[in-house]
Motif scaffolding. Structure first.
Motif, PDB file in Angstrom:
ATOM      1  N   UNK A  26      74.585  64.865  41.917  1.00  0.00           N
ATOM      2  CA  UNK A  26      74.091  65.830  42.898  1.00  0.00           C
ATOM      3  C   UNK A  26      75.104  66.957  43.123  1.00  0.00           C
ATOM      4  N   UNK A  27      76.374  66.574  43.304  1.00  0.00           N
ATOM      5  CA  UNK A  27      77.393  67.559  43.691  1.00  0.00           C
ATOM      6  C   UNK A  27      77.727  68.520  42.549  1.00  0.00           C
ATOM      7  N   UNK A  28      77.582  68.068  41.323  1.00  0.00           N
ATOM      8  CA  UNK A  28      77.872  68.938  40.163  1.00  0.00           C
ATOM      9  C   UNK A  28      77.043  70.208  40.174  1.00  0.00           C
ATOM     10  N   UNK A  29      75.812  70.107  40.682  1.00  0.00           N
ATOM     11  CA  UNK A  29      74.895  71.247  40.631  1.00  0.00           C
ATOM     12  C   UNK A  29      74.841  71.994  41.958  1.00  0.00           C
ATOM     13  N   UNK A  30      75.711  71.621  42.896  1.00  0.00           N
ATOM     14  CA  UNK A  30      75.727  72.258  44.213  1.00  0.00           C
ATOM     15  C   UNK A  30      74.302  72.266  44.780  1.00  0.00           C
ATOM     16  N   UNK A  31      73.627  71.120  44.631  1.00  0.00           N
ATOM     17  CA  UNK A  31      72.220  71.035  45.035  1.00  0.00           C
ATOM     18  C   UNK A  31      72.068  71.218  46.538  1.00  0.00           C
ATOM     19  N   UNK A  32      71.041  71.970  46.931  1.00  0.00           N
ATOM     20  CA  UNK A  32      70.721  72.133  48.352  1.00  0.00           C
ATOM     21  C   UNK A  32      69.860  70.973  48.821  1.00  0.00           C
ATOM     22  N   UNK A  33      68.912  70.592  47.985  1.00  0.00           N
ATOM     23  CA  UNK A  33      67.911  69.611  48.393  1.00  0.00           C
ATOM     24  C   UNK A  33      67.764  68.536  47.313  1.00  0.00           C
ATOM     25  N   UNK A  34      67.677  67.285  47.770  1.00  0.00           N
ATOM     26  CA  UNK A  34      67.518  66.172  46.835  1.00  0.00           C
ATOM     27  C   UNK A  34      66.304  65.349  47.250  1.00  0.00           C
ATOM     28  N   UNK A  35      65.207  65.431  46.504  1.00  0.00           N
ATOM     29  CA  UNK A  35      64.040  64.619  46.839  1.00  0.00           C
ATOM     30  C   UNK A  35      64.303  63.157  46.458  1.00  0.00           C
ATOM     31  N   UNK A  36      64.144  62.277  47.409  1.00  0.00           N
ATOM     32  CA  UNK A  36      64.407  60.859  47.145  1.00  0.00           C
ATOM     33  C   UNK A  36      63.407  59.993  47.897  1.00  0.00           C
ATOM     34  N   UNK A  37      63.314  58.767  47.456  1.00  0.00           N
ATOM     35  CA  UNK A  37      62.570  57.781  48.220  1.00  0.00           C
ATOM     36  C   UNK A  37      63.460  57.265  49.341  1.00  0.00           C
TER      37      UNK A  37
ATOM     38  N   UNK B 192      76.141  74.722  34.151  1.00  0.00           N
ATOM     39  CA  UNK B 192      76.290  74.692  35.609  1.00  0.00           C
ATOM     40  C   UNK B 192      77.271  73.592  36.024  1.00  0.00           C
ATOM     41  N   UNK B 193      77.143  72.427  35.407  1.00  0.00           N
ATOM     42  CA  UNK B 193      77.965  71.280  35.797  1.00  0.00           C
ATOM     43  C   UNK B 193      79.441  71.540  35.506  1.00  0.00           C
ATOM     44  N   UNK B 194      79.710  72.157  34.377  1.00  0.00           N
ATOM     45  CA  UNK B 194      81.111  72.385  34.008  1.00  0.00           C
ATOM     46  C   UNK B 194      81.803  73.368  34.927  1.00  0.00           C
ATOM     47  N   UNK B 195      81.038  74.308  35.437  1.00  0.00           N
ATOM     48  CA  UNK B 195      81.606  75.252  36.400  1.00  0.00           C
ATOM     49  C   UNK B 195      82.186  74.467  37.595  1.00  0.00           C
ATOM     50  N   UNK B 196      81.411  73.553  38.119  1.00  0.00           N
ATOM     51  CA  UNK B 196      81.880  72.757  39.258  1.00  0.00           C
ATOM     52  C   UNK B 196      83.043  71.849  38.849  1.00  0.00           C
ATOM     53  N   UNK B 197      82.909  71.230  37.681  1.00  0.00           N
ATOM     54  CA  UNK B 197      83.960  70.301  37.254  1.00  0.00           C
ATOM     55  C   UNK B 197      85.315  71.012  37.085  1.00  0.00           C
ATOM     56  N   UNK B 198      85.292  72.206  36.484  1.00  0.00           N
ATOM     57  CA  UNK B 198      86.543  72.977  36.316  1.00  0.00           C
ATOM     58  C   UNK B 198      87.184  73.235  37.679  1.00  0.00           C
ATOM     59  N   UNK B 199      86.339  73.621  38.620  1.00  0.00           N
ATOM     60  CA  UNK B 199      86.812  73.908  39.967  1.00  0.00           C
ATOM     61  C   UNK B 199      87.471  72.669  40.577  1.00  0.00           C
TER      62      UNK B 199
END
Ligand code: TRP
Length: 334
Positions: free
Chosen positions: A137-148, A314-321
């Motif tokens: 979830x955090x890798x993509x800087x997600x705003x919303x996560x649909x879950x059960x 997208x994921x690598x951008x966060x990981x580098x950071x």
């Protein structure tokens, strides 16, 4: 211009999907794909936390990808990818492990349940499961996560880990919100309408799979339990009929009130037959389209490759950071 919000949704490629999964989640994608930047991830690494037959896992992964596409997931609009194709998931979960506490992980309800159910295979992956999910979830800087509702505690942990990391190292992760589907979309067992419809139910008549053919669907609705009385009407003491009204409404694209009106003068036998017909009419074309897509594995492979490429960027951008924040050296070109 306003940036679209990011939605990340994950599902494990473990076995068949029921009409409950379909109505509860997938059917709403059409609108979602236009309004948000959507990432749909098959959490194949997560499935390894319980024993898998490797050939079965491979087949399930193709099946679920094809089913997603058949249900209207548009690879032009959304990113569809496998977790294992984007190494950043495993990498970030390692970093997050350094801010996660064994105490909080061992207190997770699902961990305790799974230890009880898989007593012969209590492995570290089972305990670390929510940390990998947090990385997803955090890798993509997600705003919303649909879950059960069963994943709510994992999302709370994700938020805790993100805040803990941000406090320690400075602002890095967006804190995601859970989106828990409406109660209206909750579909119950056809045999015991007090229980959620589940693909792992021992009674095969209790659920309708997206893989069931028309005859099977008709038979399952014919056998569906109803309640005392004879009216087709929603009521707390009519859980069976209420469930069937919901299913019919969602497949027929009608309101529950319209459905009650439509069946005002019908008996239960006729009502159940019509529910079966509506469900079969919805499921049949999806099943055919899924089978068509499945016949070309090369196409699926390519599509997943392009999804992984887009996700990885997208994921690598966060990981580098993250690597930089914690003090790891940047890897420069050789
Ligand atoms: N644990 C989720 C489930 O079993 C699947 C999942 C894995 C997921 N990673 C995710 C869901 C990230 C949402 C976001 O339902």
């Amino acid at each position: 211009m306003d940036q679209k919000k990011v939605i990340l949704s994950g599902i494990q490629p473990s076995g068949i999907m029921t009409i409950g999964n379909y109505l509860g989640a997938i059917k709403n994608w059409g609108v979602m794909q236009d309004e948000y930047d959507c990432l749909f991830m098959l959490a194949d690494l997560h499935t390894l936390t319980v024993k898998q037959e490797p050939a079965r896992l491979r087949a399930n992964t193709y099946e679920l990808t094809a089913l997603y596409l058949a249900c209207g997931l548009d690879p032009e609009k959304s990113v569809l990818f496998l977790q294992s194709h984007v190494p950043a998931h495993a990498e970030l979960s390692w970093i997050l492990n350094t801010v996660a506490y064994p105490g909080e992980l061992s207190r997770m309800t699902q961990f305790k349940d799974k230890c009880a159910r898989h007593a012969d295979n209590i492995n570290m992956g089972l305990m670390d499961y929510p940390v990998l999910m947090a990385a997803d979830i955090l890798l993509y800087q997600a705003d919303v996560v649909p879950i059960g509702i069963d994943q709510k505690q994992h999302l709370e942990l994700t938020r805790d880990l993100a805040m803990r990391f941000n406090n320690r190292y400075g602002d890095t992760f967006k804190i995601p919100e859970a989106y828990i589907g409406k109660v209206g979309a909750k579909i119950y067992s056809l045999q015991d309408p007090e229980k959620k419809m589940s693909k792992s139910d021992e009674n095969l008549n209790a659920f309708v799979s997206m893989d069931d053919d028309t005859d099977t669907i008709m038979r399952k609705f014919k056998r569906a339990v109803t309640d005392s009385g004879s009216e087709v009407r929603r009521a707390p003491d009519k859980p069976g009929v209420t469930n069937l009204i919901n299913i019919y409404s969602l497949f027929a694209g009608k309101s529950v009130e319209e459905t009650e009106k439509e069946f005002e003068n019908a008996g239960y036998a006729e009502f159940k037959r019509r529910v079966g017909e509506a469900v079969a009419a919805g499921v049949e074309p999806i099943r055919r389209e899924k089978d068509r897509i499945l016949s070309d594995k090369g196409y699926i492979d390519k599509l997943l490759a392009s999804g992984a490429e887009r996700a990885a960027a997208a994921a690598e951008r966060t990981l580098r950071k993250v690597y930089k924040k914690v003090g790891l050296l940047p890897r420069v070109k050789a």
